[in-house]
Scaffold this active site. Sequence first.
Site, PDB file in Angstrom:
ATOM      1  N   GLU A   1     -12.740   5.538   6.705  1.00 57.18           N
ATOM      2  CA  GLU A   1     -11.742   5.977   7.673  1.00 57.18           C
ATOM      3  C   GLU A   1     -11.378   7.410   7.275  1.00 57.18           C
ATOM      4  OE1 GLU A   1      -9.281   2.416   9.465  1.00 57.18           O
ATOM      5  OE2 GLU A   1      -8.643   2.779   7.417  1.00 57.18           O
ATOM      6  N   ALA A   2     -10.928   8.196   8.252  1.00 59.09           N
ATOM      7  CA  ALA A   2     -10.595   9.590   7.953  1.00 59.09           C
ATOM      8  C   ALA A   2      -9.537   9.675   6.850  1.00 59.09           C
ATOM      9  CB  ALA A   2     -10.104  10.278   9.222  1.00 59.09           C
TER      10      ALA A   2
ATOM     11  N   ASP B   1      -3.580   6.296  -2.897  1.00 56.97           N
ATOM     12  CA  ASP B   1      -2.379   5.758  -2.260  1.00 56.97           C
ATOM     13  C   ASP B   1      -1.750   4.709  -3.191  1.00 56.97           C
ATOM     14  OD1 ASP B   1      -4.109   3.631  -1.921  1.00 56.97           O
ATOM     15  OD2 ASP B   1      -3.413   3.147   0.095  1.00 56.97           O
TER      16      ASP B   1
ATOM     17  N   ASP C   1      -1.649   1.524  -3.573  1.00 52.77           N
ATOM     18  CA  ASP C   1      -2.386   0.404  -4.177  1.00 52.77           C
ATOM     19  C   ASP C   1      -3.821   0.803  -4.526  1.00 52.77           C
ATOM     20  OD1 ASP C   1      -3.170   0.559  -1.522  1.00 52.77           O
ATOM     21  OD2 ASP C   1      -3.418  -1.596  -1.263  1.00 52.77           O
TER      22      ASP C   1
ATOM     23  N   SER D   1       0.803  -1.220   0.000  1.00 51.47           N
ATOM     24  CA  SER D   1       0.000   0.000   0.000  1.00 51.47           C
ATOM     25  C   SER D   1       0.844   1.281   0.000  1.00 51.47           C
ATOM     26  CB  SER D   1      -0.947  -0.055   1.200  1.00 51.47           C
ATOM     27  OG  SER D   1      -1.780   1.046   1.234  1.00 51.47           O
TER      28      SER D   1
ATOM     29  N   ARG E   1      -3.806   4.613  21.174  1.00 47.51           N
ATOM     30  CA  ARG E   1      -3.977   3.181  20.879  1.00 47.51           C
ATOM     31  C   ARG E   1      -2.685   2.634  20.261  1.00 47.51           C
ATOM     32  NH1 ARG E   1      -4.585   3.150  15.406  1.00 47.51           N
ATOM     33  NH2 ARG E   1      -5.046   0.930  15.308  1.00 47.51           N
TER      34      ARG E   1
ATOM     35  N   ARG F   1      -0.124   5.334  18.840  1.00 46.17           N
ATOM     36  CA  ARG F   1      -0.629   6.549  18.193  1.00 46.17           C
ATOM     37  C   ARG F   1      -1.395   7.401  19.193  1.00 46.17           C
ATOM     38  NH1 ARG F   1       0.438   5.797  12.951  1.00 46.17           N
ATOM     39  NH2 ARG F   1      -0.009   3.767  12.021  1.00 46.17           N
TER      40      ARG F   1
HETATM   41  C1  LIG Z   1      -4.636   6.247  12.041  1.00 40.57           C
HETATM   42  C2  LIG Z   1      -4.599   5.498  10.765  1.00 40.57           C
HETATM   43  O1  LIG Z   1      -4.729   6.098   9.703  1.00 40.57           O
HETATM   44  N1  LIG Z   1      -4.404   4.169  10.853  1.00 40.57           N
HETATM   45  C3  LIG Z   1      -4.314   3.305   9.682  1.00 40.57           C
HETATM   46  C4  LIG Z   1      -3.237   2.262   9.872  1.00 40.57           C
HETATM   47  O2  LIG Z   1      -3.573   1.466  10.995  1.00 40.57           O
HETATM   48  P1  LIG Z   1      -2.847   1.525  12.412  1.00 40.57           P
HETATM   49  O3  LIG Z   1      -3.421   0.354  13.142  1.00 40.57           O
HETATM   50  O4  LIG Z   1      -3.210   2.848  12.985  1.00 40.57           O
HETATM   51  O5  LIG Z   1      -1.383   1.435  12.157  1.00 40.57           O
HETATM   52  O6  LIG Z   1      -3.169   1.428   8.715  1.00 40.57           O
HETATM   53  C5  LIG Z   1      -4.386   0.687   8.485  1.00 40.57           C
HETATM   54  C6  LIG Z   1      -4.145  -0.212   7.290  1.00 40.57           C
HETATM   55  O7  LIG Z   1      -3.877   0.510   6.131  1.00 40.57           O
HETATM   56  C7  LIG Z   1      -5.546   1.650   8.269  1.00 40.57           C
HETATM   57  O8  LIG Z   1      -6.727   0.908   8.110  1.00 40.57           O
HETATM   58  C8  LIG Z   1      -5.648   2.601   9.454  1.00 40.57           C
HETATM   59  O9  LIG Z   1      -6.624   3.566   9.226  1.00 40.57           O
HETATM   60 MG   LIG Z   2      -3.809   1.161   0.497  1.00 45.28          MG
END
Ligand SMILES: CC(=O)N[C@H]1[C@@H](OP(=O)(O)O)O[C@H](CO)[C@@H](O)[C@@H]1O
Ligand SMILES: [Mg+2]
Length: 599
Positions: A370-371, A276, A278, A64, A496, A505
């Site tokens: 997701e944001a 992004d 992918d 990705s 988290r 984060r």
């Molecule tokens: C805050 C944030 O953007 N976290 C991302 C990131 O996850 P984390 O668990 O936060 O590392 O990568 C994920 C996979 O691409 C995506 O689903 C998620 O939204």
């Molecule tokens: Mg991706």
Amino acid sequence: MDLGAITKYSALHAKPNGLILQYGTAGFRTKAEHLDHVMFRMGLLAVLRSKQTKSTIGVMVTASHNPEEDNGVKLVDPLGEMLAPSWEEHATCLANAEEQDMQRVLIDISEKEAVNLQQDAFVVIGRDTRPSSEKLSQSVIDGVTVLGGQFHDYGLLTTPQLHYMVYCRNTGGRYGKATIEGYYQKLSKAFVELTKQASCSGDEYRSLKVDCANGIGALKLREMEHYFSQGLSVQLFNDGSKGKLNHLCGADFVKSHQKPPQGMEIKSNERCCSFDGDADRIVYYYHDTDGHFHLIDGDKIATLISSFLKELLVEIGESLNIGVVQTAYANGSSTRYLEEVMKVPVYCTKTGVKHLHHKAQEFDIGVYFEANGHGTALFSTAVEMKIKQSAQQLEDKKRKAAKMLENIIDLFNQAAGDAISDMLVIEAILALKGLTVQQWDALYTDLPNRQLKVQVADRRVISTTNAERQAVTPPGLQEAINDLVKKYKLSRAFVRPSGTEDVVRVYAEADSQESADHLAHEVSLAVFQLAGGIGERPQPGYKAAETTHNINNAFGPGTADEHTVPKQCCDGSRSFAKETRALKMRSAVASHRKLIMIN
Ligand SMILES: CC(=O)N[C@H]1[C@@H](OP(=O)(O)O)O[C@H](CO)[C@@H](O)[C@@H]1O
Ligand SMILES: [Mg+2]
């Protein structure tokens, strides 16, 4: 199962000593050179999953938005969704098994999951444009073949295109044709039909600048553009002809740095978007006449889509239940707008699209984003049938709305969030509603926010509840966050452990950028002190700010440090907001006063 052959071939895809990897939020991800054995083993696992489900299973080779040197792999379940959680555990076990334990682990999985080994298996494979992807996908094929599975290698595909193929193949072609041509035709037909219905257009020309992150999105969009050119003209940037994948460009870079990508010249009020690496995420943005950058993220995309769908339902006269699913990272202003202005129920799930996807399946129409721009809309089978009928039976205006909804349903990729499909949905809605990008942006004003990350010895000491919005452990952390949040207006903060990187984060939101920045910093310090911070203490001024290119779902020796890039300084991205948004914020703050404060 020919155990002798498996052992023999597995030795050709040997696991590096001591390397331990985990199937995380997005499958396995790490440096490409460490992944050969994982690919082979995921080929094996895909065959077992295919036999168990009696369905086609997908394997996507991609990392990705990670840097070009990384790679990754994830399995796609029968209806195009993410792999079931119990199989994620099997994937981790299999990937980490020592050579001599491989046979036992494979037999264990087969027994636990009651896999009928006599059943046929079929696996479809796709890959992104990384230099390492072709060889790694060959290792997947080796794994599939040695377990006697059949396969189809689609070669270069975006991640959502592979999800689409899996979905099509397991629904007897009802969802669409499982070919790249089938994908282009289904989406383009729906898009062209929709835009034909647009009588006025907010922007004079339907044209869009697309930053393709130097990834697979460029190839696929170029192949596809002539199918929909009647309705939209796209100008591609960062198309891979010179730049490096995801380097200073792409949706993740734009969202986390809140600035435009390199390699794209933006004139004021031009509509732009970024994919992004992918092509499963998309964010929009523009420069206003004062040259200020405005980001339109997943939250605003979800708002545009759900309000449009709701309007259509009202017009048709259908009272179907529509819900929006977000994560804790959704901007507070978006949640408030959806709930209070649009009167749409909003649900919050844990981070990771599989959680959002599952929740969205509970509604007649579920919109999830997701944001960071990963999302789509799901329509229940009953809704699809009802709308198809209405498009035939209803009269005039109602029929027109039903026809529109029918095409919108076809335009969404219901298997996974899809940058190309979402882009066409957004472009169609803007055209149909005659909205400019500025009018869309003005739906609500984002609350200033800041994301940081903190390095700790073991991020698993942090556990959370309430869709990750509250920390349960370590003791005292949530109380500390509560006290800090009380110091600021309209504030909210949570922490988290990341599922894709070896970091914790931190997210904070408040009534001004300064407050959000301070709060995020103070919460980082609390994490550092109470959750076993390592290295340098978090400094104010965002030394520990979110960087785009950090990966780590590895716990093994030589993995954690190796894959963590040096911390970068963030440019305080939203500084422009200080002056120019002061006015806008005042009204946002005023209207927020009516809200029940999250703190
Ligand atoms: C805050 C944030 O953007 N976290 C991302 C990131 O996850 P984390 O668990 O936060 O590392 O990568 C994920 C996979 O691409 C995506 O689903 C998620 O939204
Ligand atoms: Mg991706």
